[in-house]
Design an enzyme around this catalytic site. Structure first.
Site, PDB file in Angstrom:
ATOM      1  N   ARG A 104       0.054   7.092   1.524  1.00 45.48           N
ATOM      2  CA  ARG A 104       0.616   9.295   1.820  1.00 45.48           C
ATOM      3  C   ARG A 104       2.647   9.167   0.781  1.00 45.48           C
ATOM      4  O   ARG A 104       2.670   8.482   1.302  1.00 45.48           O
ATOM      5  CB  ARG A 104       0.863   9.010   3.919  1.00 45.48           C
ATOM      6  CG  ARG A 104      -0.257   9.735   3.994  1.00 45.48           C
ATOM      7  CD  ARG A 104       0.423  10.112   5.198  1.00 45.48           C
ATOM      8  NE  ARG A 104       1.465  10.274   5.989  1.00 45.48           N
ATOM      9  CZ  ARG A 104       2.108  10.600   7.122  1.00 45.48           C
ATOM     10  NH1 ARG A 104       1.388  11.658   7.609  1.00 45.48           N
ATOM     11  NH2 ARG A 104       3.030  10.424   7.733  1.00 45.48           N
ATOM     12  N   THR A 108       5.442  14.327   0.145  1.00 40.24           N
ATOM     13  CA  THR A 108       4.601  16.165   0.456  1.00 40.24           C
ATOM     14  C   THR A 108       3.380  15.418   1.766  1.00 40.24           C
ATOM     15  O   THR A 108       2.661  16.325   2.149  1.00 40.24           O
ATOM     16  CB  THR A 108       3.760  15.436  -0.756  1.00 40.24           C
ATOM     17  OG1 THR A 108       3.454  14.585  -0.759  1.00 40.24           O
ATOM     18  CG2 THR A 108       4.559  16.188  -2.307  1.00 40.24           C
ATOM     19  N   ASP A 200       5.203   4.049  12.225  1.00 43.16           N
ATOM     20  CA  ASP A 200       4.070   3.446  11.459  1.00 43.16           C
ATOM     21  C   ASP A 200       3.013   2.308  11.437  1.00 43.16           C
ATOM     22  O   ASP A 200       3.997   0.937  12.207  1.00 43.16           O
ATOM     23  CB  ASP A 200       5.382   2.863  10.256  1.00 43.16           C
ATOM     24  CG  ASP A 200       4.423   3.133   8.705  1.00 43.16           C
ATOM     25  OD1 ASP A 200       5.053   4.058   7.504  1.00 43.16           O
ATOM     26  OD2 ASP A 200       3.505   2.243   8.992  1.00 43.16           O
ATOM     27  N   ASP A 203       3.708  -0.768   9.352  1.00 49.36           N
ATOM     28  CA  ASP A 203       4.311  -1.609   9.276  1.00 49.36           C
ATOM     29  C   ASP A 203       4.216  -2.647  10.070  1.00 49.36           C
ATOM     30  O   ASP A 203       4.661  -3.311  10.310  1.00 49.36           O
ATOM     31  CB  ASP A 203       6.082  -0.341   9.188  1.00 49.36           C
ATOM     32  CG  ASP A 203       6.399   0.415   7.495  1.00 49.36           C
ATOM     33  OD1 ASP A 203       5.577  -0.290   6.938  1.00 49.36           O
ATOM     34  OD2 ASP A 203       6.757   0.826   7.308  1.00 49.36           O
TER      35      ASP A 203
HETATM   36  C1  PRP Z   1      -1.178   5.538   7.365  1.00 48.70           C
HETATM   37  C2  PRP Z   1      -2.438   5.768   8.067  1.00 48.70           C
HETATM   38  C3  PRP Z   1      -3.821   6.537   7.847  1.00 48.70           C
HETATM   39  C4  PRP Z   1      -2.224   7.624   7.139  1.00 48.70           C
HETATM   40  C5  PRP Z   1      -2.081   8.597   8.208  1.00 48.70           C
HETATM   41  O1  PRP Z   1      -1.283   5.096   6.310  1.00 48.70           O
HETATM   42  O2  PRP Z   1      -2.528   4.288   8.361  1.00 48.70           O
HETATM   43  O3  PRP Z   1      -4.135   5.883   6.680  1.00 48.70           O
HETATM   44  O4  PRP Z   1      -0.839   7.352   7.274  1.00 48.70           O
HETATM   45  O5  PRP Z   1      -2.116   9.965   7.751  1.00 48.70           O
HETATM   46  P1  PRP Z   1      -2.539  11.300   7.135  1.00 48.70           P
HETATM   47  O6  PRP Z   1      -3.675  11.261   8.746  1.00 48.70           O
HETATM   48  O7  PRP Z   1      -1.690  11.632   7.410  1.00 48.70           O
HETATM   49  O8  PRP Z   1      -2.739  11.762   6.319  1.00 48.70           O
HETATM   50  P2  PRP Z   1       0.205   4.893   5.002  1.00 48.70           P
HETATM   51  O9  PRP Z   1      -0.023   6.455   4.245  1.00 48.70           O
HETATM   52  O10 PRP Z   1       1.076   5.070   5.488  1.00 48.70           O
HETATM   53  O11 PRP Z   1      -0.228   3.957   4.288  1.00 48.70           O
HETATM   54  P3  PRP Z   1      -0.343   2.048   4.695  1.00 48.70           P
HETATM   55  O12 PRP Z   1      -1.313   1.785   5.396  1.00 48.70           O
HETATM   56  O13 PRP Z   1      -0.505   1.652   3.560  1.00 48.70           O
HETATM   57  O14 PRP Z   1       1.153   1.380   5.335  1.00 48.70           O
HETATM   58  N1  URA Z   2       1.317   7.474   9.576  1.00 48.41           N
HETATM   59  C1  URA Z   2       1.300   5.823  10.263  1.00 48.41           C
HETATM   60  O1  URA Z   2       0.950   4.999  10.055  1.00 48.41           O
HETATM   61  N2  URA Z   2       1.941   6.970  11.898  1.00 48.41           N
HETATM   62  C2  URA Z   2       1.764   8.263  11.395  1.00 48.41           C
HETATM   63  O2  URA Z   2       2.214   8.239  12.689  1.00 48.41           O
HETATM   64  C3  URA Z   2       1.250   9.184  11.434  1.00 48.41           C
HETATM   65  C4  URA Z   2       1.085   8.485   9.759  1.00 48.41           C
END
Ligand code: PRP
Ligand code: URA
Length: 209
Positions: A104, A108, A200, A203
């Site tokens: 993400r 944005t 997150d 993380d």
């Molecule tokens: C997080 C989560 C989802 C997404 C959800 O991933 O694991 O994939 O955000 O958000 P959305 O419904 O608004 O799209 P992130 O993009 O933070 O990547 P990561 O898992 O690599 O940390």
């Molecule tokens: N991605 C996450 O990991 N946590 C949230 O709350 C939203 C998006």
């Protein structure tokens, strides 16, 4: 909403509450994500197709149900979805694993694709997409669109925590997909994080940040 199942099992609720606690460390967090994925997976896979197969017991020959068709596919959305794979594999050790890479944009909140590799023939498999978080729904909806573009048909989506906004969007864009939610939270905040949520997920699983 048709095709949306929100879990109400006390064991799942208890484990999600432990995940939310900011004092839960990486090691316990990973274990909990895996356990929740297994418990949710048990429910999400209750309609896997079976066929009658001949078996010889010590007493006689009989026809009994076994899982039918091509091996199912588990598709984690990277990174955080990886934390749910082990739990589902405990139920279906022979499953094939696909990967979809999406992140993400922090400003944005739009998802960006960086990887896609799915087991073939994807059109003949039950596909379980896993990601702990469904926030705006952008990542989940895009991942499912990518799988459909590759020919995927029988798709389920499983997340641990969803925001109402994301659940509505995913269901609207993909009404044919069965969605399994561990807990439905209140809302998104101004940074598109789920409230109360767990922070997150990537993380916390990987110990980054
Ligand atoms: C997080 C989560 C989802 C997404 C959800 O991933 O694991 O994939 O955000 O958000 P959305 O419904 O608004 O799209 P992130 O993009 O933070 O990547 P990561 O898992 O690599 O940390
Ligand atoms: N991605 C996450 O990991 N946590 C949230 O709350 C939203 C998006």
């Amino acid at each position: 909403m048709d095709n949306v199942i929100i879990m109400d099992h006390p064991l799942i609720q208890h484990k999600i509450s432990r995940l939310r606690d900011k004092s839960t460390g990486t090691n316990e967090f990973r274990t909990l994500v895996s356990e929740i994925a297994m418990l949710m997976g048990f429910e999400a896979l209750r309609d896997l197709p079976t066929e009658l197969v001949e078996i010889e017991t010590p007493i006689e020959t009989t026809k009994q149900p076994m899982i039918a068709g091509k091996k199912m596919a588990i598709v984690p959305i990277l990174r955080a979805g990886l934390g749910m794979v082990d739990g589902v594999l405990q139920l279906v050790p022979s499953a094939k694993i696909g990967h979809i890479g999406l992140y993400r944009d922090p400003d944005t909140h739009e998802p960006h694709e960086y990887y896609c590799k799915l087991p073939e023939p994807i059109d003949q498999r039950t596909i379980l997409v896993v990601d702990p978080m469904l926030a705006t729904g952008g990542s989940g909806a895009d991942a499912i669109t990518m799988i459909k573009q590759h020919g995927g048909k029988n798709i389920k989506f499983m997340c641990i925590i969803a925001a109402p906004e994301g659940l509505e969007r995913l269901h609207k864009e993909h009404p044919d997909v069965q969605i399994y939610v561990g807990a439905l939270d209140r809302q998104l905040n101004e940074n598109a994080y789920i409230c109360p949520g767990l922070g997150d997920a990537g993380d916390r699983i990987f110990g980054t940040k």
